[in-house]
Design an enzyme around this catalytic site. Structure first.
Site, PDB file in Angstrom:
ATOM      1  N   GLU A 114      42.833  40.591  43.162  1.00 43.84           N
ATOM      2  CA  GLU A 114      42.106  39.511  43.824  1.00 43.84           C
ATOM      3  C   GLU A 114      41.644  39.953  45.207  1.00 43.84           C
ATOM      4  OE1 GLU A 114      44.232  35.791  44.146  1.00 43.84           O
ATOM      5  OE2 GLU A 114      42.509  34.754  45.006  1.00 43.84           O
ATOM      6  N   ASP A 119      41.195  26.930  39.747  1.00 44.53           N
ATOM      7  CA  ASP A 119      42.154  27.620  40.604  1.00 44.53           C
ATOM      8  C   ASP A 119      42.720  26.730  41.712  1.00 44.53           C
ATOM      9  OD1 ASP A 119      43.648  29.512  41.943  1.00 44.53           O
ATOM     10  OD2 ASP A 119      42.025  30.917  42.293  1.00 44.53           O
ATOM     11  N   ARG A 140      46.873  31.450  52.699  1.00 48.82           N
ATOM     12  CA  ARG A 140      48.110  31.386  51.926  1.00 48.82           C
ATOM     13  C   ARG A 140      49.243  30.783  52.767  1.00 48.82           C
ATOM     14  NH1 ARG A 140      51.773  36.251  49.380  1.00 48.82           N
ATOM     15  NH2 ARG A 140      52.290  36.396  51.582  1.00 48.82           N
ATOM     16  N   ARG A 184      52.039  42.516  43.098  1.00 49.97           N
ATOM     17  CA  ARG A 184      52.744  42.356  44.364  1.00 49.97           C
ATOM     18  C   ARG A 184      54.078  41.657  44.168  1.00 49.97           C
ATOM     19  NH1 ARG A 184      51.002  38.606  47.225  1.00 49.97           N
ATOM     20  NH2 ARG A 184      49.192  37.901  46.029  1.00 49.97           N
ATOM     21  N   HIS A 209      46.148  25.767  39.857  1.00 55.16           N
ATOM     22  CA  HIS A 209      47.382  25.472  40.590  1.00 55.16           C
ATOM     23  C   HIS A 209      47.216  24.015  41.027  1.00 55.16           C
ATOM     24  CE1 HIS A 209      48.072  29.789  40.699  1.00 55.16           C
ATOM     25  NE2 HIS A 209      46.928  29.976  41.320  1.00 55.16           N
ATOM     26  N   HIS A 268      42.507  28.391  34.635  1.00 56.03           N
ATOM     27  CA  HIS A 268      43.369  28.800  35.757  1.00 56.03           C
ATOM     28  C   HIS A 268      43.436  27.686  36.790  1.00 56.03           C
ATOM     29  CE1 HIS A 268      45.669  31.646  38.097  1.00 56.03           C
ATOM     30  NE2 HIS A 268      44.908  31.453  39.157  1.00 56.03           N
ATOM     31  N   HIS A 298      47.373  37.364  38.005  1.00 54.51           N
ATOM     32  CA  HIS A 298      46.393  37.610  39.063  1.00 54.51           C
ATOM     33  C   HIS A 298      46.211  39.121  39.195  1.00 54.51           C
ATOM     34  CE1 HIS A 298      48.084  33.699  40.986  1.00 54.51           C
ATOM     35  NE2 HIS A 298      46.842  33.431  40.642  1.00 54.51           N
ATOM     36  N   HIS A 327      53.197  36.908  38.133  1.00 48.63           N
ATOM     37  CA  HIS A 327      52.260  36.415  39.156  1.00 48.63           C
ATOM     38  C   HIS A 327      51.218  37.449  39.539  1.00 48.63           C
ATOM     39  CE1 HIS A 327      50.841  35.602  43.280  1.00 48.63           C
ATOM     40  NE2 HIS A 327      50.968  34.334  42.956  1.00 48.63           N
ATOM     41  N   TYR A 380      54.055  28.072  39.503  1.00 54.30           N
ATOM     42  CA  TYR A 380      54.965  28.984  40.217  1.00 54.30           C
ATOM     43  C   TYR A 380      55.961  28.333  41.150  1.00 54.30           C
ATOM     44  CZ  TYR A 380      51.439  28.881  44.059  1.00 54.30           C
ATOM     45  OH  TYR A 380      50.573  28.521  45.060  1.00 54.30           O
ATOM     46  N   HIS A 436      40.799  36.752  38.111  1.00 52.76           N
ATOM     47  CA  HIS A 436      39.997  37.250  39.245  1.00 52.76           C
ATOM     48  C   HIS A 436      39.345  38.612  38.967  1.00 52.76           C
ATOM     49  CE1 HIS A 436      41.327  33.841  41.504  1.00 52.76           C
ATOM     50  NE2 HIS A 436      42.581  34.258  41.594  1.00 52.76           N
TER      51      HIS A 436
END
Lengths: 451, 451
Positions: free
Chosen positions: A230, A313, A80, A207, A58, A56, A227, A204, A119, A264
């Protein structure tokens, strides 16, 4: 046909000494008792293990490392926002350069295969690039530059939960599942059956993707990552929307099977672990990020019962040895008991360190669609890592326990992917060029974005 | 008068570049802007920080590392039985050799001062050695061989809680506080005011020392360390005996003051943190051991409000960088919030990484009776560590965040204690001799004991 001669080789049944590993045409062709013949690559003081798998990632978030030094991002959601400020300023060149830095750092830390949960797809205003898959190609090019395998997990992202869209999220958005499936098809056509590049799918989170699209995406026949739970707020959202947990919703939509990886699972609800066990799904744990982002700890029950793989991650750090050693340790500190990791897998020697190393390699490989068992095995791709065990901290310690208990990325001496040596004496063969491009990217897009 | 020229120097207000550090007669004499004069020790790519301080060590337990690979010790108490099996087989030569290995490994990981919580005093049958302080002298000799400073925390141990004595515990036992105070006086006479050796006192725990002896020991005028609330069973015992928490009992007996360090405090009771805050005492956290032994996590409230120092304790690993980074991370994962570490200390720059580094150095130094602030400062002993920041993982990361976020013992290039260089290019100057003696000790006492 290079012949490697380390002090010991990790085979499917444990470490063996006085063996050489012969590599030909990208594969391990034999692991045999020390011969009188010529040695091409002597590796004194080193042991040879299969490449580690980072399930995992990004990659672009590598640019955030050390950039919030005041601790001013007070929780996950505030962090975020800071990450989105970075995303807003990245152009394709910067994304490629920073991703190449992350992947090269991975190579130097013994990782030979990455799962990139990708993403950022579109231009800052949300319109597609001339090639709609531009950024996927850039990330894959970065992995090729670093010389590691990549499973590009093409992300589906439609909404910001029940909140208005954040402007930066326009870069992530496709409406409905069909365009995402179309993107995976286009990418598969380009990269074909090349084992360096595998195309997977990543709804993703519950949500970001509504149930109708989750159902559409369930037709995908490759590996699927999401995900899951999390943060507690994600569970609350899912209950308000669908009156069930995220895991249950994903199962109801047909996504939970043996090709599914829940990333997660920090806050599973009752029944969620049962559901994943029954489906033979797995969890990707990302301990360093889960500490950094104040997520929490994977519960003990999940550690005992589910297959686990590992991811770095957000790349607060890239050190799968450290991630692996926390799988057991965080479980112990939660439970007051030792011996937390689940049952020994077939083929291993049953020790805790073996199971931790499986998480850092073989189970990650399964999660990324290139299954293999732990151990340097004839017929497998020659994805190999030579680890220098001459550190004083390894004195008197069995190799397996030294690797899981003590090793750090600096112990990685050499790395081969498909038989090609990409790291020698701890340095990536293309380190200088990667660094130069990354510094340029930091200087332009990033520094202005992070302010 | 050697002049060191690193890329940057950590001063009391943060990192400065283009400075040299001048050392004379064991002290830092100046930190000045880069001069045209001669450089004795160029340190390109390295940054210079004060030596790290390991405030809680049981050096001989280094021999246990990697030796319980099957996870068969199911909890703390079972692990203790295995550790006792080791203790039973160690003679003075073995204790000195294994301690020297642990201390040399500490030096190679940037530690210049150790607090040795020393509890093995007597022969296996409980009778004193010809010199009753034989083993204390051996441990101090081991620290001298490694070239690091030592605070010998002479342990008081009388009983096994309310259980019968374990045979091995005979090696630990003195009856009453007076013989222990007498031992500290003898040791102080031998080692005088030498700043390489400081004598402290360590009532082992409320399990091992009854209240009457705790009151006697409270007259000691140096630093005092005690294991406090490491396991819930210890709290339960204390309530049954004294109707209060361990912290409260220690305070009632006069031991809690600004020279007091509570080791672990994993399970504080209501009011315990208040009590320690009011007394200006501190906590020594030992995260890797607290995970390994299934103790638990220091609660968030203690992380926010108490001065923290660090120990590698059982030496499952010796890596104060890793210990320091968990102080904030474990607090985040427990609370769901970021920015857990307490208020900025005077003189620092307020960043989280600064506060973590204070725990790994300055606060440890206070705990061990040799107080100093964080920063390379004229007039301070020249206990210095040069850290190699050329790792790819440090690219684009400020030095302070790179050290706390990324560094591992292998990043330690050079170490000086009192101006003497004991580590160069990552290797201790006496590594070979220390290794030879340790291997001999493993081969004799240890292997037979652990069987």
């Amino acid at each position: 046909m290079p012949t490697l001669a380390p002090d010991a080789v990790l085979t499917a049944s444990g470490f063996v000494r006085d063996h050489v590993v012969v590599v030909d045409n990208g594969l391990v062709t034999s692991v045999t008792k020390f011969p009188p013949g010529p040695i091409d690559v002597p590796l004194p003081g080193r042991v040879l293990i299969p490449g580690l798998v980072n399930a995992h990632s990004h990659a672009f978030q590598r640019a955030l490392r050390g950039q919030l030094p005041d601790g001013s991002a007070t929780d996950f959601w505030h962090w975020r926002d800071r990450m989105y400020a970075l995303v807003g300023g990245l152009d394709p060149n910067a994304i490629e350069a920073i991703s190449a830095l992350a992947f090269t750092e991975m190579a130097e830390s013994g990782i030979t295969h990455v799962g990139e949960f990708h993403y950022v797809h579109h231009q800052p205003d949300g319109s597609p690039y001339a090639d709609p898959d531009e950024l996927a190609h850039r990330v894959i090019a970065a992995a090729r530059r670093a010389g590691i395998r990549i499973t590009l997990l093409r992300v589906a992202y439609e909404r910001n939960g029940d909140q208005p869209l954040h402007p930066v999220q326009r870069r992530f958005i496709d409406t409905g599942g069909a365009p995402v499936l179309a993107a995976t098809e286009r990418l598969r056509r380009v990269y074909g059956t090349d084992e360096d590049v595998i195309i997977g799918l990543a709804p993703h989170s519950v949500r970001a993707v509504p149930p109708s699209s989750l159902r559409t995406l369930a037709s995908f026949d490759g590996v699927i990552h999401t995900h899951v739970s999390e943060q507690p707020a994600e569970n609350a959202f899912c209950h308000a929307q669908s009156q069930c947990s995220p895991t249950q919703l994903l199962a109801d939509c047909g996504l939970v099977h043996d090709r599914f990886t829940a990333v997660h699972l920090t806050w599973p609800e009752p029944g969620d672990v049962d559901c994943l066990v029954a489906a033979r799904a797995r969890v990707c744990v990302c301990p360093s990020t889960e500490l950094d982002l104040a997520d929490g700890f994977l519960p003990v029950d999940a550690r005992r019962r589910l297959p686990l793989c590992l991811g770095s991650d957000s790349h607060a750090t890239i050190d799968l040895f450290a991630e692996a050693r926390t799988l057991e340790g965080h479980g112990r500190a939660q439970s007051g008991q030792r011996g937390i990791l689940g049952q020994p897998q077939a083929g291993g020697d049953g020790r805790l360190a073996w199971r931790a190393l499986v998480a850092a390699s073989a189970e990650g490989a399964r999660a990324l669609g290139l299954p293999r068992e732990l151990g340097v095995t004839p017929g497998d791709p020659a994805d190999l890592v030579a680890i220098d065990l001459t550190d004083l901290s390894a004195l008197g310690v069995p190799p397996l326990e030294a690797i899981i208990g003590q090793a750090s990325p600096r112990w990685v001496d050499s790395v081969w992917v498909g038989g090609t040596r990409i790291v020698a004496e701890g340095r990536h063969v293309r380190r200088e060029a990667v660094v130069e491009a990354a510094l340029q990217a930091f200087a332009t897009s990033y520094r202005t974005a992070a302010g």
